[in-house]
Write a protein that holds these residues in place. Structure first.
Motif, PDB file in Angstrom:
ATOM      1  N   TYR B  87     152.814  54.638  33.440  1.00  0.00           N
ATOM      2  CA  TYR B  87     151.885  55.684  33.889  1.00  0.00           C
ATOM      3  C   TYR B  87     150.462  55.406  33.414  1.00  0.00           C
ATOM      4  O   TYR B  87     150.218  54.544  32.558  1.00  0.00           O
ATOM      5  CB  TYR B  87     152.335  57.059  33.364  1.00  0.00           C
ATOM      6  N   TYR B  89     146.725  57.777  32.478  1.00  0.00           N
ATOM      7  CA  TYR B  89     146.101  59.092  32.363  1.00  0.00           C
ATOM      8  C   TYR B  89     144.906  59.166  33.308  1.00  0.00           C
ATOM      9  O   TYR B  89     144.184  58.178  33.490  1.00  0.00           O
ATOM     10  CB  TYR B  89     145.654  59.377  30.920  1.00  0.00           C
ATOM     11  N   ALA B 101     145.626  64.574  33.958  1.00  0.00           N
ATOM     12  CA  ALA B 101     146.970  64.407  34.493  1.00  0.00           C
ATOM     13  C   ALA B 101     147.571  63.108  33.981  1.00  0.00           C
ATOM     14  O   ALA B 101     146.858  62.197  33.560  1.00  0.00           O
ATOM     15  CB  ALA B 101     146.944  64.402  36.020  1.00  0.00           C
ATOM     16  N   ARG B 102     148.889  63.073  34.009  1.00  0.00           N
ATOM     17  CA  ARG B 102     149.607  61.832  33.742  1.00  0.00           C
ATOM     18  C   ARG B 102     150.188  61.433  35.086  1.00  0.00           C
ATOM     19  O   ARG B 102     150.920  62.215  35.716  1.00  0.00           O
ATOM     20  CB  ARG B 102     150.709  62.080  32.715  1.00  0.00           C
ATOM     21  N   VAL B 103     149.806  60.247  35.576  1.00  0.00           N
ATOM     22  CA  VAL B 103     150.197  59.818  36.919  1.00  0.00           C
ATOM     23  C   VAL B 103     151.090  58.587  36.806  1.00  0.00           C
ATOM     24  O   VAL B 103     150.719  57.596  36.154  1.00  0.00           O
ATOM     25  CB  VAL B 103     148.951  59.494  37.781  1.00  0.00           C
ATOM     26  N   GLU B 108     152.648  59.314  41.686  1.00  0.00           N
ATOM     27  CA  GLU B 108     153.100  60.692  41.534  1.00  0.00           C
ATOM     28  C   GLU B 108     152.476  61.330  40.284  1.00  0.00           C
ATOM     29  O   GLU B 108     152.450  60.711  39.220  1.00  0.00           O
ATOM     30  CB  GLU B 108     154.627  60.712  41.405  1.00  0.00           C
ATOM     31  N   VAL B 109     152.006  62.573  40.438  1.00  0.00           N
ATOM     32  CA  VAL B 109     151.475  63.290  39.280  1.00  0.00           C
ATOM     33  C   VAL B 109     152.662  63.826  38.477  1.00  0.00           C
ATOM     34  O   VAL B 109     153.421  64.673  38.952  1.00  0.00           O
ATOM     35  CB  VAL B 109     150.547  64.448  39.711  1.00  0.00           C
ATOM     36  N   ARG B 112     150.249  67.753  34.367  1.00  0.00           N
ATOM     37  CA  ARG B 112     148.823  68.029  34.546  1.00  0.00           C
ATOM     38  C   ARG B 112     148.377  69.236  33.745  1.00  0.00           C
ATOM     39  O   ARG B 112     149.171  70.108  33.392  1.00  0.00           O
ATOM     40  CB  ARG B 112     148.510  68.238  36.023  1.00  0.00           C
ATOM     41  N   ASP B 375     144.182  66.662  44.701  1.00  0.00           N
ATOM     42  CA  ASP B 375     144.776  65.652  43.821  1.00  0.00           C
ATOM     43  C   ASP B 375     144.151  64.274  44.010  1.00  0.00           C
ATOM     44  O   ASP B 375     144.358  63.382  43.175  1.00  0.00           O
ATOM     45  CB  ASP B 375     146.285  65.539  44.067  1.00  0.00           C
ATOM     46  N   LEU B 378     142.357  62.975  40.987  1.00  0.00           N
ATOM     47  CA  LEU B 378     143.236  62.557  39.883  1.00  0.00           C
ATOM     48  C   LEU B 378     143.969  61.261  40.221  1.00  0.00           C
ATOM     49  O   LEU B 378     144.048  60.341  39.396  1.00  0.00           O
ATOM     50  CB  LEU B 378     144.251  63.665  39.575  1.00  0.00           C
ATOM     51  N   ILE B 379     144.516  61.208  41.423  1.00  0.00           N
ATOM     52  CA  ILE B 379     145.267  60.008  41.810  1.00  0.00           C
ATOM     53  C   ILE B 379     144.329  58.812  41.885  1.00  0.00           C
ATOM     54  O   ILE B 379     144.663  57.714  41.428  1.00  0.00           O
ATOM     55  CB  ILE B 379     146.010  60.250  43.141  1.00  0.00           C
TER      56      ILE B 379
END
Lengths: 397, 397
Positions: B87, B89, B101-103, B108-109, B112, B375, B378-379
């Protein structure tokens, strides 16, 4: 994403890539020692030797001893592009003239012809005139020469997939297959690649002109209209269909002056030929001569001409500021009539650019005129043909 | 030119490229059979097997039998990204909120956090708040997980070479090293990459959203200001310093309304938060809630709100037409507040776009809203971190 998702290349692809890289190096930089090629391409000496032998065998490069260097020791062999033997034909279809040239590998114009172009000459009549010029040049070509193809620069919107000239408001062309027309007229089957004049001029200045080594460049080209050739991240920006760079139709005055394209307030209505002549009270005049007369009048102190030029210079800086904020280029080049306008109104251009540009976008941008001058269109058109050779040198030779 | 002049890659480089290509494929497309990988990457079965084994050994992918397909015969093994274990961050610093968030690999998230952000919160105070959120999430991470890095999306101009936030008029930040501040706060040495919010959202929508498969895309993002993330020829447009895409500061009204940037008549003065609220007689209101209330009022028939929204929609189409003529994209995506404005005034946007755009540039352009919604920031921020992994998978694992 598409490119990065590809797997690594096969051995064949690597060899093609290496041949292309070596040939491109001498095409752009001229005669180069084997030692420099080894360093520049990051390949070992025996690979450089083998690649050079293959390219020499195809007649694309030759090897020899360098000119006297004054240094002791055995000199490294020099690899030269076969500039007199390997060439492309280049055509430039402009508002007021037609040009054709034979350009050698390495980018030197070996021969050229120029014809006046009556405005509104239809495409069907332009092709035979250009073909005649090429036939005439062709008679002087040494018998063992290699023609790698031809390229055409056109002042109009060119479809990327097939070179169709979709629209050229300044010449009145709509959906003209000029490449096919030229090929038919010449009765040859060499591939003919068509590009927009600003795009190919940008390509040429980036490869071997004032923008060599710059990865983010805007080449602004003006005649009656105004367009841009854009280099972003070291590559030509084409857009989806090939039509990117139509900066002259960025609307800068809502409900402004009617443009040749049918819209109102396009940037080129303020900085193009018509706008400049109109602002100077010379609406009846047309053509580059009229424009040069206007700049000359401004230079000699004609107040009305000076006002028109300064006002257009301010608009030039206005649009360039927008483009600098959008593209964050390291260089803006002023070509065609934009060169004349920039030189005549540099203070206004810079002043408006500085007041409208964002500081971070302004801090590294340089304003320049073309190094290759008007030849950029011809050399860029030839580069379109050379690109095919460089992609797979032994396939074309 | 620079790229094409490089010689072919070494065997080591090819292996890295192949590992990256395989990992990118499952990162973007999810679980994939070995058979599909063989076809998609153009590599033979034994090479795919060896690459998969290397990636599995590093804990980046796993192999297993596919779900029941109903077809006869031995099924091809399926390669899956280790989405729960590998993953990055992701941080998003917005006008009105802070998000972390941790993705997982695959996009995929996994977890968060969201915090309200008082406007004018200085960078020095944002870093500890975000670090707290990450520490909280970090406690829930399974012990054998692999963190590949972190990415930050910021509404501001970000210097490409080091991620310094040069200017964020909407948050008041000037020359803020937010990446370094976060790293110091967290006391970690994972690399933290910083990008502009519109750029990273464009990246995410291009990789796995509405623009998947499109090579020429403009992602327009609005909050108080307006910026664009641009994909040209399949690659992110960064500009020389990293500041490209400042389309909100394209001047559309000479001597127009004063902008946050200090200039007049910037596009965002007509379509950004302040302009919309001003036109609706709500100059005292601020924030996304106020904007949504305005759209809601227009929807319920409030005449003044409707006029303001239609007028802003017309300006939105006006600027998009300029960008379409300049970039010739195949898709324009409306994100952030531009999504709300586009949906509220689609007729005005389309009408102005159609009247100001050049026909050739309009013929393939699609107008879209984001698939990844909010999102995307974040992504996209996580993708900045994953890019490092994909460039050299076995170096990071």
């Amino acid at each position: 994403m598409t490119v990065a998702m590809r797997a690594g290349p096969s051995q064949d692809e690597i060899r093609r890539q290496n041949l292309g890289a070596l040939l491109r190096y001498v095409h752009v930089r001229g005669a180069t020692t084997r030692a420099e090629l080894t360093t520049a391409l990051g390949l070992n000496r025996s690979t450089i030797g083998a690649l050079t032998a293959d390219l020499a065998g195809a007649g694309l490069v030759s090897e020899g001893t360098p000119k006297e260097t004054g240094r002791a020791g055995r000199p490294s062999l020099v690899v030269r592009p076969e500039s007199a033997r390997v060439y492309a034909y280049a055509y430039s279809i402009e508002v007021d003239r037609l040009r054709a040239a034979r350009v050698g590998l390495g980018g030197e114009v070996l021969d050229r012809r120029e014809l006046e172009r009556p405005r509104n000459l239809v495409a069907g009549d332009a092709a035979p005139l250009l073909a005649d010029a090429v036939r005439e040049m062709h008679r002087a070509v040494p018998p063992d020469s290699i023609c790698v193809g031809a390229g055409v620069a056109v002042c109009g919107m060119v479809r990327r997939e097939d070179g169709l000239v979709r629209l050229s408001p300044t010449t009145g062309w709509v959906d003209e297959p000029i490449g096919a027309a030229l090929a038919a007229e010449l009765g040859v089957d060499v591939p003919i690649t068509v590009g927009n004049v600003a795009d190919v001029a940008a390509f040429a200045e980036h490869a071997r002109g004032v923008a060599a080594g710059c990865d983010n460049v805007i080449y602004l080209y003006g005649d009656v209209g105004v367009g841009a050739g854009i280099i972003a991240g070291g590559r030509r920006l084409t857009g989806h269909g090939g039509y990117s760079g139509e900066v002259g139709h960025m609307v800068v005055v809502r409900d402004g002056v009617l443009c040749d394209c049918g819209r109102r307030g396009c940037w080129e209505t303020e900085i193009g030929e018509h706008g400049l002549l109109r602002a100077a009270g010379r609406s009846d005049a047309r053509g580059r001569e009229a424009l040069l007369a206007l700049f000359d009048a401004a230079d000699r102190g004609d107040a009305r001409a000076q006002t028109a030029v300064r006002q257009a210079g301010d608009w030039l800086g206005f649009g360039v500021a927008n483009l600098v904020n959008i593209f964050n280029p390291e260089m803006v080049i002023f070509g065609g009539t934009m060169r004349d306008l920039y030189l005549a109104a540099a203070a206004q251009v810079r002043s408006r650019l500085n007041s409208n540009g964002l500081p971070a976008c302004l801090e590294h941008v340089r304003l320049r005129t073309p190094k290759l001058g008007d030849d950029a269109a011809l050399i860029g058109a030839a580069e379109l043909a050379f690109e095919r050779l460089l992609a797979d040198p032994l396939d074309v030779g």
